[in-house]
Scaffold this active site. Structure first.
Site, PDB file in Angstrom:
ATOM      1  CB  SER A 124      -1.035  -0.155   1.264  1.00  0.00           C
ATOM      2  OG  SER A 124      -1.478   1.191   1.682  1.00  0.00           O
ATOM      3  CE1 TYR A 149      -3.926  -2.726   5.551  1.00  0.00           C
ATOM      4  CE2 TYR A 149      -3.819  -0.199   5.204  1.00  0.00           C
ATOM      5  CZ  TYR A 149      -3.747  -1.644   4.911  1.00  0.00           C
ATOM      6  OH  TYR A 149      -3.764  -1.916   3.525  1.00  0.00           O
ATOM      7  CE  LYS A 153      -1.364  -4.452   3.538  1.00  0.00           C
ATOM      8  NZ  LYS A 153      -1.790  -5.598   3.110  1.00  0.00           N
ATOM      9  NE  ARG A 293      -9.422  10.583   7.582  1.00  0.00           N
ATOM     10  CZ  ARG A 293      -9.890   9.507   6.592  1.00  0.00           C
ATOM     11  NH1 ARG A 293     -11.007   8.956   6.596  1.00  0.00           N
ATOM     12  NH2 ARG A 293      -8.978   9.326   5.486  1.00  0.00           N
ATOM     13  CG  ASP A 296      -7.209  12.736   6.145  1.00  0.00           C
ATOM     14  OD1 ASP A 296      -6.791  11.438   6.158  1.00  0.00           O
ATOM     15  OD2 ASP A 296      -8.240  13.009   6.122  1.00  0.00           O
TER      16      ASP A 296
HETATM   17  P1  NAD Z   1     -11.117  -7.156   1.593  1.00  0.00           P
HETATM   18  O1  NAD Z   1     -11.144  -7.098   2.954  1.00  0.00           O
HETATM   19  O2  NAD Z   1     -12.350  -6.750   0.603  1.00  0.00           O
HETATM   20  O3  NAD Z   1     -10.407  -8.662   1.176  1.00  0.00           O
HETATM   21  C1  NAD Z   1      -9.554  -9.272   1.874  1.00  0.00           C
HETATM   22  C2  NAD Z   1     -10.084 -10.870   1.955  1.00  0.00           C
HETATM   23  O4  NAD Z   1      -9.272 -11.449   2.988  1.00  0.00           O
HETATM   24  C3  NAD Z   1     -11.557 -10.725   2.417  1.00  0.00           C
HETATM   25  O5  NAD Z   1     -12.280 -11.635   1.623  1.00  0.00           O
HETATM   26  C4  NAD Z   1     -11.407 -11.545   3.703  1.00  0.00           C
HETATM   27  O6  NAD Z   1     -12.222 -12.377   4.245  1.00  0.00           O
HETATM   28  C5  NAD Z   1     -10.014 -12.279   3.269  1.00  0.00           C
HETATM   29  N1  NAD Z   1      -9.428 -12.734   4.635  1.00  0.00           N
HETATM   30  C6  NAD Z   1      -8.796 -11.840   5.631  1.00  0.00           C
HETATM   31  N2  NAD Z   1      -7.748 -12.255   6.424  1.00  0.00           N
HETATM   32  C7  NAD Z   1      -8.033 -13.711   6.116  1.00  0.00           C
HETATM   33  C8  NAD Z   1      -7.168 -14.846   6.692  1.00  0.00           C
HETATM   34  N3  NAD Z   1      -6.511 -14.846   7.639  1.00  0.00           N
HETATM   35  N4  NAD Z   1      -7.364 -16.141   5.772  1.00  0.00           N
HETATM   36  C9  NAD Z   1      -8.236 -16.096   4.857  1.00  0.00           C
HETATM   37  N5  NAD Z   1      -8.936 -15.100   4.271  1.00  0.00           N
HETATM   38  C10 NAD Z   1      -8.671 -13.735   4.883  1.00  0.00           C
HETATM   39  O7  NAD Z   1      -9.828  -6.142   1.250  1.00  0.00           O
HETATM   40  P2  NAD Z   1      -9.363  -5.672  -0.297  1.00  0.00           P
HETATM   41  O8  NAD Z   1      -9.696  -3.975  -0.349  1.00  0.00           O
HETATM   42  O9  NAD Z   1      -9.730  -6.388  -1.411  1.00  0.00           O
HETATM   43  O10 NAD Z   1      -7.496  -5.553  -0.055  1.00  0.00           O
HETATM   44  C11 NAD Z   1      -6.755  -6.608  -0.360  1.00  0.00           C
HETATM   45  C12 NAD Z   1      -5.548  -6.610  -0.059  1.00  0.00           C
HETATM   46  O11 NAD Z   1      -5.061  -5.060  -0.477  1.00  0.00           O
HETATM   47  C13 NAD Z   1      -5.312  -6.348   1.544  1.00  0.00           C
HETATM   48  O12 NAD Z   1      -4.119  -6.798   1.822  1.00  0.00           O
HETATM   49  C14 NAD Z   1      -5.363  -4.719   1.824  1.00  0.00           C
HETATM   50  O13 NAD Z   1      -4.634  -4.777   2.884  1.00  0.00           O
HETATM   51  C15 NAD Z   1      -4.564  -4.355   0.510  1.00  0.00           C
HETATM   52  N6  NAD Z   1      -4.925  -2.977   0.156  1.00  0.00           N
HETATM   53  C16 NAD Z   1      -6.075  -2.684  -0.070  1.00  0.00           C
HETATM   54  C17 NAD Z   1      -6.510  -1.346  -0.222  1.00  0.00           C
HETATM   55  C18 NAD Z   1      -7.785  -0.706  -0.146  1.00  0.00           C
HETATM   56  O14 NAD Z   1      -8.011   0.347  -0.249  1.00  0.00           O
HETATM   57  N7  NAD Z   1      -8.818  -1.637  -0.412  1.00  0.00           N
HETATM   58  C19 NAD Z   1      -5.388  -0.401  -0.316  1.00  0.00           C
HETATM   59  C20 NAD Z   1      -4.099  -0.872  -0.119  1.00  0.00           C
HETATM   60  C21 NAD Z   1      -3.720  -2.240   0.151  1.00  0.00           C
HETATM   61  N1  UDP Z   2     -12.829  11.874   3.357  1.00  0.00           N
HETATM   62  C1  UDP Z   2     -13.659  12.936   3.536  1.00  0.00           C
HETATM   63  N2  UDP Z   2     -14.737  12.252   4.306  1.00  0.00           N
HETATM   64  C2  UDP Z   2     -15.041  10.955   4.422  1.00  0.00           C
HETATM   65  C3  UDP Z   2     -13.832  10.100   4.166  1.00  0.00           C
HETATM   66  C4  UDP Z   2     -12.821  10.687   3.544  1.00  0.00           C
HETATM   67  O1  UDP Z   2     -13.403  13.998   3.267  1.00  0.00           O
HETATM   68  O2  UDP Z   2     -16.062  10.901   5.003  1.00  0.00           O
HETATM   69  C5  UDP Z   2     -11.452  12.529   2.677  1.00  0.00           C
HETATM   70  C6  UDP Z   2     -10.214  12.125   3.405  1.00  0.00           C
HETATM   71  O3  UDP Z   2      -9.803  13.042   4.308  1.00  0.00           O
HETATM   72  C7  UDP Z   2      -8.970  11.806   2.267  1.00  0.00           C
HETATM   73  C8  UDP Z   2      -9.963  11.306   1.121  1.00  0.00           C
HETATM   74  O4  UDP Z   2     -11.407  11.640   1.412  1.00  0.00           O
HETATM   75  O5  UDP Z   2      -8.547  13.054   1.949  1.00  0.00           O
HETATM   76  C9  UDP Z   2      -9.472   9.813   0.824  1.00  0.00           C
HETATM   77  O6  UDP Z   2      -9.798   9.380   2.164  1.00  0.00           O
HETATM   78  P1  UDP Z   2      -9.801   7.486   2.246  1.00  0.00           P
HETATM   79  O7  UDP Z   2     -10.236   7.315   3.790  1.00  0.00           O
HETATM   80  O8  UDP Z   2     -10.859   6.859   1.324  1.00  0.00           O
HETATM   81  O9  UDP Z   2      -8.535   7.215   1.871  1.00  0.00           O
HETATM   82  P2  UDP Z   2      -6.966   7.543   2.587  1.00  0.00           P
HETATM   83  O10 UDP Z   2      -6.306   8.188   1.307  1.00  0.00           O
HETATM   84  O11 UDP Z   2      -7.184   8.363   3.760  1.00  0.00           O
HETATM   85  O12 UDP Z   2      -6.469   6.239   2.736  1.00  0.00           O
END
Ligand code: NAD
Ligand code: UDP
Length: 338
Positions: A124, A149, A153, A293, A296
């Site tokens: 991330s 969190y 990572k 927030r 941020d």
């Molecule tokens: P998500 O929560 O939708 O998907 C994660 C999946 O993993 C879920 O289906 C959950 O049930 C499963 N899971 C969690 N722990 C488990 C375990 N121990 N065993 C088996 N299954 C398990 O999340 P996402 O948005 O799809 O994100 C996927 C990955 O990408 C995550 O590692 C997250 O940290 C990373 N990521 C997400 C974002 C975002 O904004 N969505 C941004 C950066 C990184």
């Molecule tokens: N944000 C907002 N109102 C909300 C949620 C998010 O104004 O209810 C703004 C937050 O301050 C950031 C952007 O939207 O500037 C993206 O936020 P998000 O939590 O989706 O992702 P982040 O980049 O913080 O991980």
């Protein structure tokens, strides 16, 4: 080629499963539904018209991982499984460290045992921490994320670096995602967090369908053109396709450890996203400006040059696509619930 997707029922994992199946990979998914629903499995089948294997279980459990590797010749793994809610990680740090680290360690140990050493990891942009650049390039030194969190990572990236240096027969690609939004054009799969969402797009969607009253925009006094925060939003289908490119590179080249930003390279403000959402979906959102927030940063944007150069990948979808597809998903999803 057969690919294991951990967390393949989640938001990004399910979209990646669709892209892998469309690209004719064989897919095996493990998920414990801790943050997803079982019906995603059928939806992936409906979208692709293809079948795949599924194991219900915890990635921390080495026995089920051994079973998967014994029953399938796995060529590579994409590791999505993990918890991802920033706020929850602050109140439940042990749960986050246990799940995110333990699942990764168990997976790596079993991959090692089974001599499958090709891994794509969901990292991330949070690993850049509070670094004061506004455009993040992979060569910037990692910062210190402000929450457990984000720290998981950073720790996992460090573990993977150490593993590669100890055993350079591993091929590891760490993908640093910026802000994933949007949904598959079918509207069948998407981001469906339980409870009150923390992230911007899921919150906008709940306001748009009347499940929440009003969006608060956190701060309009930042040093940005319209005073609201800037982020790099990426359509989840573009993101999923980035995984296919990373995987192809991993499967066809010498072992190496690599890091890529997956973002559009375009900064978008909160106000811009709100007004674009209103325009493309022809509706009015109830919103107000509120206090900043905590934690941020004013502006965060990817430098995606390396992914273009080495993976031949760049985003193709627009902010309009992200807003339209996100809304399409919530409309279909809230209709299904009624
Ligand atoms: P998500 O929560 O939708 O998907 C994660 C999946 O993993 C879920 O289906 C959950 O049930 C499963 N899971 C969690 N722990 C488990 C375990 N121990 N065993 C088996 N299954 C398990 O999340 P996402 O948005 O799809 O994100 C996927 C990955 O990408 C995550 O590692 C997250 O940290 C990373 N990521 C997400 C974002 C975002 O904004 N969505 C941004 C950066 C990184
Ligand atoms: N944000 C907002 N109102 C909300 C949620 C998010 O104004 O209810 C703004 C937050 O301050 C950031 C952007 O939207 O500037 C993206 O936020 P998000 O939590 O989706 O992702 P982040 O980049 O913080 O991980």
């Amino acid at each position: 080629m057969k690919i294991l997707i951990t967390g393949g029922c989640g938001y990004i994992g399910s979209h990646t499963a669709v892209e892998l199946l469309n690209a004719n990979y064989e897919v095996v998914i493990i998920d414990n539904f801790s943050n997803s629903k079982r019906d995603v499995l059928d939806k992936i089948k409906v979208i692709t018209g293809k079948n795949f294997s599924f194991y219900e279980g915890d990635v921390c459990d080495k026995e089920i991982l051994r079973q998967i590797f014994s029953e399938n010749k796995i060529d590579g793994v994409i590791h999505f499984a993990g918890f991802k809610a920033v706020g929850e990680s602050v109140s439940k740090p042990l749960m986050y460290y246990r799940n995110n680290l333990d699942s990764t360690l168990s997976l790596l140990e079993v991959m090692n045992e089974m001599n499958c050493k090709k891994l794509v990891f969901s990292s991330s942009a949070t690993v850049y921490g509070d670094c004061h650049e506004t455009r993040f390039v992979e060569t910037i030194k990692k910062g210190t994320p402000s929450n457990p969190y984000g720290k998981t990572k950073t720790m996992i990236e460090d573990i993977l670096e150490d593993l590669y240096h100890a055993d350079p027969t591993w091929s590891i690609t760490m993908l640093r995602y910026f802000n994933p939004v949007g949904s598959h054009s079918s509207g069948l799969i998407g981001d469906d967090p339980s409870g009150i969402p923390n992230n911007l797009m899921p919150y906008i969607l709940r306001v748009a369908v009347g499940q929440l009253e009003c969006l608060t925009i956190f701060g309009n006094d930042y040093d940005t053109p319209d005073g609201t925060c800037i982020r790099d939003y990426i359509h989840v289908v573009d993101l999923a396709q980035g995984h296919i490119k990373a995987l192809e590179q991993l499967l066809n080249n010498e072992p190496k450890i690599r890091i890529y930003n997956l973002g559009s390279g375009q900064g978008v403000s909160v106000t811009e996203i709100v007004t674009t959402f209103e325009k493309v979906n022809n509706l009015k959102l109830n919103y107000k400006y509120g206090a900043r927030r905590n934690g941020d940063l004013p502006a965060i944007c990817a430098d995606p040059t390396l992914a273009l150069k080495e993976l031949g990948w760049k985003t193709t979808k627009t902010l309009e696509d992200m807003c339209r597809d996100s809304y399409n998903f919530i409309i279909k999803n809230s209709q299904n619930k009624n």
